[in-house]
Design a protein around this motif. Structure first.
Motif, mmCIF file in Angstrom:
data_model
loop_
_atom_site.group_PDB
_atom_site.id
_atom_site.type_symbol
_atom_site.label_atom_id
_atom_site.label_comp_id
_atom_site.label_asym_id
_atom_site.label_seq_id
_atom_site.Cartn_x
_atom_site.Cartn_y
_atom_site.Cartn_z
ATOM 1 N N VAL A 59 -8.893 -124.735 19.696
ATOM 2 C CA VAL A 59 -9.073 -126.150 19.386
ATOM 3 C C VAL A 59 -10.125 -126.695 20.334
ATOM 4 O O VAL A 59 -10.036 -126.489 21.549
ATOM 5 C CB VAL A 59 -7.739 -126.932 19.565
ATOM 6 C CG1 VAL A 59 -7.955 -128.412 19.349
ATOM 7 C CG2 VAL A 59 -6.671 -126.396 18.634
ATOM 8 N N ALA A 60 -11.117 -127.381 19.795
ATOM 9 C CA ALA A 60 -12.139 -128.007 20.629
ATOM 10 C C ALA A 60 -11.526 -129.192 21.359
ATOM 11 O O ALA A 60 -10.807 -129.988 20.761
ATOM 12 C CB ALA A 60 -13.309 -128.466 19.770
ATOM 13 N N VAL A 61 -11.778 -129.291 22.645
ATOM 14 C CA VAL A 61 -11.293 -130.422 23.431
ATOM 15 C C VAL A 61 -12.490 -131.296 23.788
ATOM 16 O O VAL A 61 -13.400 -130.862 24.483
ATOM 17 C CB VAL A 61 -10.553 -129.950 24.710
ATOM 18 C CG1 VAL A 61 -10.174 -131.134 25.581
ATOM 19 C CG2 VAL A 61 -9.329 -129.131 24.339
ATOM 20 N N ASN A 62 -12.482 -132.527 23.277
ATOM 21 C CA ASN A 62 -13.572 -133.466 23.536
ATOM 22 C C ASN A 62 -13.352 -134.258 24.813
ATOM 23 O O ASN A 62 -14.305 -134.655 25.467
ATOM 24 C CB ASN A 62 -13.732 -134.440 22.374
ATOM 25 C CG ASN A 62 -14.082 -133.752 21.084
ATOM 26 O OD1 ASN A 62 -14.437 -132.583 21.074
ATOM 27 N ND2 ASN A 62 -13.978 -134.454 19.980
ATOM 28 N N THR A 63 -12.092 -134.543 25.135
ATOM 29 C CA THR A 63 -11.744 -135.311 26.332
ATOM 30 C C THR A 63 -10.495 -134.721 26.957
ATOM 31 O O THR A 63 -9.534 -134.404 26.266
ATOM 32 C CB THR A 63 -11.455 -136.794 25.987
ATOM 33 O OG1 THR A 63 -12.577 -137.371 25.342
ATOM 34 C CG2 THR A 63 -11.112 -137.595 27.229
ATOM 35 N N LEU A 64 -10.526 -134.613 28.272
ATOM 36 C CA LEU A 64 -9.371 -134.191 29.052
ATOM 37 C C LEU A 64 -9.394 -135.048 30.316
ATOM 38 O O LEU A 64 -10.331 -134.959 31.109
ATOM 39 C CB LEU A 64 -9.470 -132.713 29.406
ATOM 40 C CG LEU A 64 -8.281 -132.077 30.089
ATOM 41 C CD1 LEU A 64 -7.058 -132.090 29.170
ATOM 42 C CD2 LEU A 64 -8.608 -130.651 30.485
ATOM 43 N N GLN A 65 -8.393 -135.914 30.485
ATOM 44 C CA GLN A 65 -8.412 -136.862 31.595
ATOM 45 C C GLN A 65 -7.008 -137.031 32.163
ATOM 46 O O GLN A 65 -6.044 -137.206 31.416
ATOM 47 C CB GLN A 65 -8.958 -138.209 31.104
ATOM 48 C CG GLN A 65 -9.126 -139.227 32.184
ATOM 49 C CD GLN A 65 -9.743 -140.518 31.671
ATOM 50 O OE1 GLN A 65 -10.147 -140.623 30.522
ATOM 51 N NE2 GLN A 65 -9.824 -141.498 32.529
ATOM 52 N N THR A 101 -8.903 -134.026 20.814
ATOM 53 C CA THR A 101 -9.350 -132.746 20.249
ATOM 54 C C THR A 101 -10.261 -132.876 19.028
ATOM 55 O O THR A 101 -10.489 -131.892 18.333
ATOM 56 C CB THR A 101 -8.128 -131.904 19.844
ATOM 57 O OG1 THR A 101 -7.394 -132.613 18.848
ATOM 58 C CG2 THR A 101 -7.244 -131.600 21.029
ATOM 59 N N GLY A 102 -10.758 -134.069 18.750
ATOM 60 C CA GLY A 102 -11.624 -134.216 17.591
ATOM 61 C C GLY A 102 -10.856 -134.309 16.284
ATOM 62 O O GLY A 102 -11.411 -134.094 15.213
#
Length: 110
Positions: free
Chosen positions: A10-16, A29-30
């Motif tokens: 799974v593409a991760v666009n943001t991780l905060q 994850t888009g």
């Protein structure tokens, strides 16, 4: 089925990291949902655009005090969620062009 055949990338666009709680992360994850998860992978809460198509989240951020989650969809709309309850608080059109990222002012918790 083996574990490897049941997992998918799974593409991760943001991780905060969640401010004030380093045990929780915001994950975008888009898809049309963003997730608040523990650092061990357990789902705490999800945030959804509610759209079947056109509402996938491209990026997300958390307010400095951790009160709000902001997700920007491919539809150019920013969805504002209450972090604790997960309720959608507001929607604001922010762009006609695709949004690449979002950040929150470091000193304001609007």
């Amino acid at each position: 089925a083996s574990m490897s055949s049941s997992l998918r990338e799974v593409a991760v666009n943001t991780l905060q990291l969640l401010p004030g709680n380093p045990e929780q992360l915001l994950v975008c994850t888009g898809s049309s949902q963003a997730f608040l998860m523990t650092v061990h992978g357990q789902l705490v809460r999800s945030f959804s655009s509610g759209k079947v198509s056109g509402g996938d989240f491209l990026c997300a951020t958390i307010s400095p005090q951790g009160k709000y989650v902001y997700c920007v969809g491919e539809d150019g709309i920013m969805y504002v969620f209450d972090t604790k309850g997960g309720q959608l608080e507001s929607v604001v059109t922010v762009s006609d062009a695709p949004v690449m990222s979002i950040t929150h002012h470091p000193h304001r918790n609007l």
